[in-house]
Scaffold this motif. Structure first.
Motif, mmCIF file in Angstrom:
data_model
loop_
_atom_site.group_PDB
_atom_site.id
_atom_site.type_symbol
_atom_site.label_atom_id
_atom_site.label_comp_id
_atom_site.label_asym_id
_atom_site.label_seq_id
_atom_site.Cartn_x
_atom_site.Cartn_y
_atom_site.Cartn_z
ATOM 1 N N LEU A 54 0.800 -1.226 0.000
ATOM 2 C CA LEU A 54 0.000 0.000 0.000
ATOM 3 C C LEU A 54 0.833 1.277 0.000
ATOM 4 C CD1 LEU A 54 -2.821 -1.085 2.434
ATOM 5 C CD2 LEU A 54 -3.001 -0.708 -0.016
ATOM 6 N N VAL A 55 2.093 1.193 0.389
ATOM 7 C CA VAL A 55 2.937 2.394 0.418
ATOM 8 C C VAL A 55 4.012 2.389 -0.668
ATOM 9 C CG1 VAL A 55 2.538 2.942 2.836
ATOM 10 C CG2 VAL A 55 4.391 1.388 2.224
ATOM 11 N N LYS A 56 3.850 1.543 -1.658
ATOM 12 C CA LYS A 56 4.820 1.514 -2.762
ATOM 13 C C LYS A 56 4.837 2.816 -3.541
ATOM 14 C CE LYS A 56 5.842 -3.148 -4.077
ATOM 15 N NZ LYS A 56 5.767 -4.162 -5.125
ATOM 16 N N TRP A 57 3.749 3.555 -3.537
ATOM 17 C CA TRP A 57 3.690 4.803 -4.298
ATOM 18 C C TRP A 57 4.651 5.855 -3.740
ATOM 19 C CZ3 TRP A 57 2.382 9.591 -2.405
ATOM 20 C CH2 TRP A 57 1.806 9.625 -1.145
ATOM 21 N N LEU A 58 5.106 5.671 -2.498
ATOM 22 C CA LEU A 58 6.048 6.610 -1.902
ATOM 23 C C LEU A 58 7.446 6.488 -2.505
ATOM 24 C CD1 LEU A 58 4.992 6.381 1.836
ATOM 25 C CD2 LEU A 58 4.670 8.303 0.288
ATOM 26 N N GLY A 59 7.679 5.434 -3.246
ATOM 27 C CA GLY A 59 8.969 5.268 -3.907
ATOM 28 C C GLY A 59 9.673 4.005 -3.455
ATOM 29 N N SER A 60 10.746 3.694 -4.155
ATOM 30 C CA SER A 60 11.532 2.517 -3.818
ATOM 31 C C SER A 60 13.005 2.845 -3.995
ATOM 32 C CB SER A 60 11.144 1.334 -4.707
ATOM 33 O OG SER A 60 11.403 1.632 -6.054
ATOM 34 N N ASN A 61 13.830 2.030 -3.362
ATOM 35 C CA ASN A 61 15.269 2.222 -3.538
ATOM 36 C C ASN A 61 15.699 1.562 -4.847
ATOM 37 O OD1 ASN A 61 15.195 -0.463 -2.908
ATOM 38 N ND2 ASN A 61 16.083 -0.246 -0.889
ATOM 39 N N GLY A 62 16.952 1.519 -5.125
ATOM 40 C CA GLY A 62 17.445 1.041 -6.412
ATOM 41 C C GLY A 62 17.088 -0.388 -6.762
ATOM 42 N N ASN A 63 16.938 -1.268 -5.776
ATOM 43 C CA ASN A 63 16.666 -2.675 -6.081
ATOM 44 C C ASN A 63 15.186 -3.029 -6.018
ATOM 45 O OD1 ASN A 63 16.342 -2.525 -3.351
ATOM 46 N ND2 ASN A 63 17.888 -4.061 -2.826
ATOM 47 N N GLY A 64 14.302 -2.064 -5.978
ATOM 48 C CA GLY A 64 12.865 -2.322 -6.043
ATOM 49 C C GLY A 64 12.166 -2.434 -4.705
ATOM 50 N N ASP A 65 12.916 -2.435 -3.603
ATOM 51 C CA ASP A 65 12.283 -2.491 -2.289
ATOM 52 C C ASP A 65 11.709 -1.121 -1.946
ATOM 53 O OD1 ASP A 65 13.072 -5.128 -1.981
ATOM 54 O OD2 ASP A 65 14.977 -4.570 -1.047
ATOM 55 N N PRO A 66 10.531 -1.101 -1.303
ATOM 56 C CA PRO A 66 9.957 0.200 -0.949
ATOM 57 C C PRO A 66 10.806 0.915 0.100
ATOM 58 C CG PRO A 66 8.618 -1.587 -0.086
ATOM 59 C CD PRO A 66 9.677 -2.207 -0.921
ATOM 60 N N ILE A 67 10.777 2.245 0.062
ATOM 61 C CA ILE A 67 11.523 3.043 1.030
ATOM 62 C C ILE A 67 10.884 2.946 2.408
ATOM 63 C CG2 ILE A 67 12.222 5.396 1.616
ATOM 64 C CD1 ILE A 67 12.381 5.916 -1.394
ATOM 65 N N VAL B 112 1.570 -3.536 14.011
ATOM 66 C CA VAL B 112 2.247 -3.285 12.744
ATOM 67 C C VAL B 112 2.659 -1.813 12.741
ATOM 68 C CG1 VAL B 112 2.020 -3.276 10.239
ATOM 69 C CG2 VAL B 112 0.862 -5.034 11.586
ATOM 70 N N LYS B 113 3.958 -1.559 12.591
ATOM 71 C CA LYS B 113 4.484 -0.192 12.551
ATOM 72 C C LYS B 113 5.075 0.060 11.166
ATOM 73 C CE LYS B 113 5.512 -0.080 17.440
ATOM 74 N NZ LYS B 113 6.532 0.052 18.474
ATOM 75 N N VAL B 114 4.606 1.129 10.525
ATOM 76 C CA VAL B 114 5.089 1.502 9.198
ATOM 77 C C VAL B 114 5.697 2.897 9.309
ATOM 78 C CG1 VAL B 114 4.467 1.809 6.781
ATOM 79 C CG2 VAL B 114 3.205 0.185 8.178
ATOM 80 N N SER B 115 6.896 3.087 8.746
ATOM 81 C CA SER B 115 7.548 4.393 8.821
ATOM 82 C C SER B 115 8.176 4.753 7.477
ATOM 83 C CB SER B 115 8.607 4.411 9.919
ATOM 84 O OG SER B 115 9.628 3.482 9.619
ATOM 85 N N TYR B 116 8.327 6.059 7.268
ATOM 86 C CA TYR B 116 8.897 6.588 6.037
ATOM 87 C C TYR B 116 9.902 7.681 6.406
ATOM 88 C CZ TYR B 116 9.188 8.918 1.513
ATOM 89 O OH TYR B 116 9.639 9.484 0.352
ATOM 90 N N PRO B 117 11.158 7.569 5.960
ATOM 91 C CA PRO B 117 12.174 8.585 6.296
ATOM 92 C C PRO B 117 12.034 9.822 5.414
ATOM 93 C CG PRO B 117 13.147 6.889 4.943
ATOM 94 C CD PRO B 117 11.721 6.472 5.188
ATOM 95 N N TYR B 118 11.205 10.753 5.832
ATOM 96 C CA TYR B 118 10.916 11.929 5.004
ATOM 97 C C TYR B 118 12.126 12.855 4.855
ATOM 98 C CZ TYR B 118 8.275 15.559 2.721
ATOM 99 O OH TYR B 118 7.830 16.467 1.798
ATOM 100 N N SER B 119 12.969 12.918 5.854
ATOM 101 C CA SER B 119 14.120 13.831 5.768
ATOM 102 C C SER B 119 15.115 13.399 4.689
ATOM 103 C CB SER B 119 14.824 13.930 7.113
ATOM 104 O OG SER B 119 15.333 12.662 7.491
ATOM 105 N N THR B 120 15.252 12.100 4.450
ATOM 106 C CA THR B 120 16.185 11.634 3.422
ATOM 107 C C THR B 120 15.519 11.461 2.064
ATOM 108 O OG1 THR B 120 15.797 9.324 4.032
ATOM 109 C CG2 THR B 120 17.650 10.462 5.088
ATOM 110 N N GLN B 121 14.207 11.258 2.026
ATOM 111 C CA GLN B 121 13.478 11.057 0.776
ATOM 112 C C GLN B 121 12.232 11.947 0.737
ATOM 113 O OE1 GLN B 121 14.351 9.016 -1.759
ATOM 114 N NE2 GLN B 121 16.198 8.403 -0.703
ATOM 115 N N PRO B 122 12.376 13.265 0.671
ATOM 116 C CA PRO B 122 11.182 14.121 0.641
ATOM 117 C C PRO B 122 10.403 13.937 -0.661
ATOM 118 C CG PRO B 122 13.137 15.428 0.272
ATOM 119 C CD PRO B 122 13.602 14.040 0.596
#
Length: 161
Positions: free
Chosen positions: A87-100, A124-134
């Protein structure tokens, strides 16, 4: 109304006064007002995307917890995180296809509430590093780090028995 005059003056005006004195004032006003309006619009777009990402993380955590409840296999945490990361794949992924965005399941453990019961819960805890991937590049660079969150996170807990 059409006037036939040979000079550029209009009736009611003094002869020789021209409108060219005001030429360029609109450009100066635009140059003064545009940066303020642009920063305001940029801030609105930035915070709308932050709120959208936060709501998406909350939904992903909730759906991951529901998936852990739905399946009765021993590896409920993996199922929950697989559902949440989809559900959070739209936020982006790193180079190998894993979600950020990262997902961490906790449990099953004894639920904290109600006290004295032996009910099992999964969190279930889901987090997104906004400071490194705005989602939107920061307008003022590191100076904007004060105004935006470093990490977006959400969690959901479900009682499984």
């Amino acid at each position: 109304m059409y006037y036939k005059y040979k000079d550029t003056a209009r009736p009611g005006r003094a002869s020789g006064v021209r409108r060219t004195v005001q030429r360029g004032i609109a450009a100066i006003e635009f140059a003064l007002v545009f940066p303020v309006l642009f920063v305001l619009l940029y801030g609105i777009i930035t915070y709308v995307l932050i709120f959208l990402a936060q709501q998406s993380l909350a939904l992903a955590a909730e759906e991951g917890a529901r998936a852990a409840l739905r399946y009765t296999t021993a590896d409920r945490g993996t199922i929950a995180c697989n559902t949440a990361t989809q559900l959070v794949k739209w936020l982006g992924s790193n180079g190998n296809g894993d979600p950020i965005a990262t997902c961490v399941p906790t449990g099953p453990v004894v639920c904290a509430f109600p006290a004295g019961t032996s009910a099992q819960c999964i969190t279930v805890k889901v987090s997104y590093p906004y400071s490194t991937q705005p989602l939107v590049p920061l307008l003022l660079g590191p100076l904007m780090n004060v105004a935006v969150p470093a990490t977006l996170a959400s969690s959901a807990t479900v009682q499984i028995n």
